[in-house]
Design an enzyme around this catalytic site. Sequence first.
Site: not given
Length: 465
Positions: A22, A154, A275, A281, A288, A320
Amino acid sequence: MDLRAGRFDGQMTDDAAAFSSSIKFDKRLFEADIECNRAHTTMLTEQGIIPETAGKKILATLDKLEKEGLDALDLNPSFEDIHMALEDYVTKEIGSEAGFMHTGKSRNDQVCTDVRLTLKWEIENTIENIKAFIQTIVEMAKENTDTLFIAYTHLQHAQPTTFAHHLMAYANELRRDCERFMDTYKRVDMNPLGSAALTTTGFPIDRQRTTELLGFSKIMDNSIDGVSSRDFAAETVFDYAMLSTTLGKISEEIVIWSTYEFRMVECSNQYSSTSSIMPQKKNPDIAELARGKSTIAYGELMTILSMIKGIPHSYNRDLQEVSPHVWNAIDNTNDILRIVHGMLSTLTINKERTSELAGVNFATATELADVMVREKNLPFRTAHQIVGRIVSDAIDENISVNEIDDDYVNKVSVEITGEKLELGEELVRQALDPLLNVKSRTVKGGCAPEAVIESIEIMESFLNE
């Protein structure tokens, strides 16, 4: 140093040693392992269990290692874990007397102690960072108590509110996240050291002393539980998963609000990209990514729960494998927390647009129904029916909310109840005014500026505790 030398006449294969090691993710425990060995050795020396000269040599070597740092250790995968790498370092420095350090102690209780110590430090750090984010939100809210905003249910226009009111929803969610960590901390802050392999030890160790030296609040009452429990790790990762949920929701709203269709906010260039093909853009890429990464802690939580389900008491090597998933959940969520904090604090609010949205699409209709109840003692369901018809007819007739007057209300009321309501022009105008709507919501927790200010003061009291 080969732990198997006494029991076995051969060594593991290289691939088996690497598979069982480990050492890669144990680096996280370096400082905690020094603290654990330091406390245990101090106690052994004080109790007269090991020679004082040996104890002093061990403690001096641990101090030296702490100054030199992790790079001083040999982190070869042939060592199963960082505990053996550390013991190897001490042995190379002072010889066989290093072996006294492990008296009355097993790697079973040592690793549990290290993990708990490290988790305590991680939780403390996260609590501090959450509170810093809340403080930023509070300052933003103070500046926006009169900034009209539209609330959604909604994802459809619901009722007018203020940006400050919405921000304080974030602050309260984050406060609960913070309080979950505070509560979990109590179950992490327990000392398993002295449990040894699983039944404690025949040496007259003083567990209260190591508890004091390590800064734990209490001793674990059962040694089997001390080495085998990992519920505290699962609970901690659950807290990080819930914090991720809060941060993911904030990120999602930033993505939505920054679209051309909403145009409510604009992300700072620091948290945007463009972009590769479309030069116009401005993409909310960081929001995101934060939204996407907020799912990682969920996966780590499910992995940990699956690992600890159904294994017998007490220590099993499966345990572990819990640690790397804990650290990944923590690191990932802390990254999201830092990035969302910065992103939200640098948002530009399009106040003209948010004010426009707060006053259109009949978002003030609920207040018109409430006025009918208050002023004319009308049952709410009847008022709801009248206002619903008003909205339906107005949409069909292409009439905006600003064109609804007392005559229009009376016309629909006659159709529904057979009688005019006669609210008067002033009451109808006030009911449909988004700013007056907001100012009327003075109930505790509401969106009226004074209600939001009270909410801010409550939050500041929490931050100052």
